[in-house]
Design an enzyme around this catalytic site. Structure first.
Site, mmCIF file in Angstrom:
data_model
loop_
_atom_site.group_PDB
_atom_site.id
_atom_site.type_symbol
_atom_site.label_atom_id
_atom_site.label_comp_id
_atom_site.label_asym_id
_atom_site.label_seq_id
_atom_site.Cartn_x
_atom_site.Cartn_y
_atom_site.Cartn_z
ATOM 1 N N LYS A 203 50.084 -29.656 -22.658
ATOM 2 C CA LYS A 203 50.828 -30.855 -22.269
ATOM 3 C C LYS A 203 49.923 -32.072 -22.202
ATOM 4 O O LYS A 203 50.320 -33.181 -22.586
ATOM 5 C CB LYS A 203 51.501 -30.608 -20.910
ATOM 6 C CG LYS A 203 52.266 -31.788 -20.350
ATOM 7 C CD LYS A 203 52.842 -31.454 -18.991
ATOM 8 C CE LYS A 203 53.552 -32.651 -18.373
ATOM 9 N NZ LYS A 203 54.087 -32.330 -17.027
ATOM 10 N N HIS B 219 56.177 -22.431 -13.055
ATOM 11 C CA HIS B 219 55.034 -23.199 -12.560
ATOM 12 C C HIS B 219 54.389 -22.548 -11.339
ATOM 13 O O HIS B 219 53.269 -22.911 -10.957
ATOM 14 C CB HIS B 219 55.481 -24.623 -12.205
ATOM 15 C CG HIS B 219 54.351 -25.568 -11.948
ATOM 16 N ND1 HIS B 219 53.515 -26.027 -12.948
ATOM 17 C CD2 HIS B 219 53.905 -26.140 -10.801
ATOM 18 C CE1 HIS B 219 52.619 -26.842 -12.436
ATOM 19 N NE2 HIS B 219 52.819 -26.934 -11.135
#
Length: 348
Positions: free
Chosen positions: A217, A297
C-alpha cells in the site's frame, strides 16, 4: 451503462470523441460531448477508448500510476455528486450544499474522501477545485463537530489469544489457516500483502524466513522490501507453519495461500483480501471472542501491540511493519501502553 453529464466551457474540443486526454488521467474514463455541449462520462473500461497502439501504451502507464481501488473510489465520488444533482464545474456554494445534504447520511470521513474525488474531477479537467474554498472547508468543519465520531479500529489479535486459536485447528484448512495467521502476525502484513504472496517471494534461510514483499500500500512503485521472520521459540513457529502447509498442500510455485474445499482439496485459486478477514473472524469466534471486533488488520495491529508491550523499540517495529512514518505507528504503541506508568496508577 450509465453516464453522468455536466456542463463545460472551453474544453469541448480537447475532450471530443471520448478520446484519452492528458486532462483525464485520474479517472481513466472515456469522455464525449453531446449535442448540447455537455460532457458525458461513460462507465466503461479505459481500454475501450484506445484507438491505436500509442494510445494503449500511454493508457497502460496511466492506469499503473493510480491504484485500482483509488480510481474506483474517485469514480464513485463523482457518480454520487452527479446523482445528487451536482455539475462539473461546480461552485463552492453548490458543493457546500452537497456536503450539508450528504452529512445526514454519511460519516465525516466519507464526506471528506468524496471532496477529494470531486476535487480531482475538477483539476483533471482543468477547473479550479471548489473543495478548497473557505465556505466548503467551514461546512466540513461543522460537519465534523456535529457528526464526528472516533474512527473504528479493528481489535488487535494478541499473542495470548492467538495461541489458543492455533490449538483448535485441524485438517488441511487448519494447516493453511495456521500458516496464514502466524505469517500475517509475525511479518505484520496487510491482508492484500498476505494473499498476494507467491512461493517465489519466500526465501528459507538458516535464521528462518525472508519474505520478499514486491509491492504494498505504501510502496506502489514496487521498490520492494525484505521482512525477516525468525524461527519461533514456541510451538507457534511461523516458519515451520508455512513449510508444513506448503508440503501438505504440494505447493511448489504460484500463490502461497489458496482456497481449500470442505473435503480438504487444495485449489490453484488464490485467496481474496476478504478471505483473510473471514478466516480471522471465524477463528476468533472459536475461542469466544466477538468476531465483529476483528478483521484482517487484526494480525498486523496484533504484532505491533504485542511488540510495544514487550518494550520493542519503535524503529524495530517500523522495520517489521514498513510504516513510512512513526505517527500512525505511535497510535498503536500508545494504545498498548496506556496502563504503563499511568499517572492515576502512580498516585492512587
Amino acid at each position: 451503462m450509465s453516464s453522468g453529464s455536466y456542463a463545460v466551457s472551453g474544453a469541448t474540443q480537447l475532450l471530443n470523441f471520448g478520446s484519452f486526454t492528458s486532462g483525464n488521467t485520474q479517472f481513466s474514463l472515456p469522455i464525449r460531448v453531446d449535442a448540447l455541449g455537455r460532457v458525458e462520462v461513460a462507465e466503461v473500461a479505459v481500454q475501450s477508448i484506445a484507438r491505436n497502439e500509442d494510445d494503449q501504451a500511454v493508457m497502460r502507464y496511466v492506469e499503473a500510476a493510480t491504484a485500482n481501488a483509488t480510481r474506483k473510489a474517485y469514480q464513485g465520488d463523482l457518480r454520487d455528486f452527479l446523482a445528487w444533482g451536482g455539475l462539473i464545474p461546480s461552485t463552492p456554494e453548490v458543493l457546500a450544499a452537497y456536503v450539508a445534504a450528504r452529512s445526514q447520511l454519511h460519516a465525516p470521513a466519507t464526506i471528506l474522501r468524496r471532496m477529494i474525488g470531486i476535487g480531482r474531477a475538477h483539476t483533471s479537467l482543468g477547473f479550479p477545485d471548489p473543495a478548497k474554498a473557505d465556505l466548503v472547508r467551514t461546512v466540513l468543519r461543522g460537519c465534523r463537530r456535529l457528526h464526528g465520531k472516533p474512527q473504528r479500529q479493528a481489535a488487535p489479535l494478541l499473542r495470548q489469544d492467538l495461541f489458543p486459536i492455533l490449538e483448535q485447528m485441524s485438517g488441511m484448512r487448519g494447516l493453511r489457516d495456521r500458516a496464514l495467521l502466524l505469517l500475517g502476525f509475525a511479518a505484520a502484513l496487510r491482508r492484500s500483502e498476505l494473499v498476494g504472496l507467491d512461493v517465489e517471494h519466500l526465501e528459507f534461510v538458516p535464521e528462518g524466513l525472508l519474505v520478499h514483499l514486491l509491492r504494498s500500500k505504501t510502496d506502489q512503485s514496487g521498490c520492494g522490501r525484505k521482512i525477516a521472520v525468525p524461527f519461533g521459540r514456541t510451538a507457534a513457529c511461523p516458519v515451520k507453519a508455512v513449510s508444513n502447509w506448503m508440503a501438505a498442500a504440494g505447493i511448489g510455485c504460484g500463490p502461497l495461500f489458496r482456497s481449500v474445499s470442505k473435503a480438504g482439496a487444495v485449489s490453484a485459486r488464490r485467496l481474496s483480501d476478504q478471505s483473510v478477514a473471514l478466516i480471522v473472524k471465524r477463528n476468533v469466534n472459536v475461542i469466544g471472542l466477538p468476531k465483529v471486533a476483528y478483521s484482517g488488520h487484526s494480525l498486523r495491529s496484533g504484532l505491533v501491540t504485542c511488540a510495544a508491550q514487550l518494550g520493542v523499540g519503535l524503529m524495530k517495529i517500523q522495520e517489521q511493519t514498513g510504516h513510512r512514518s512513526l505517527n500512525m505507528l505511535s497510535r498503536y504503541v500508545r494504545d498498548a501502553n496506556v496502563f504503563e506508568n499511568n499517572a492515576a496508577g502512580c498516585v492512587l
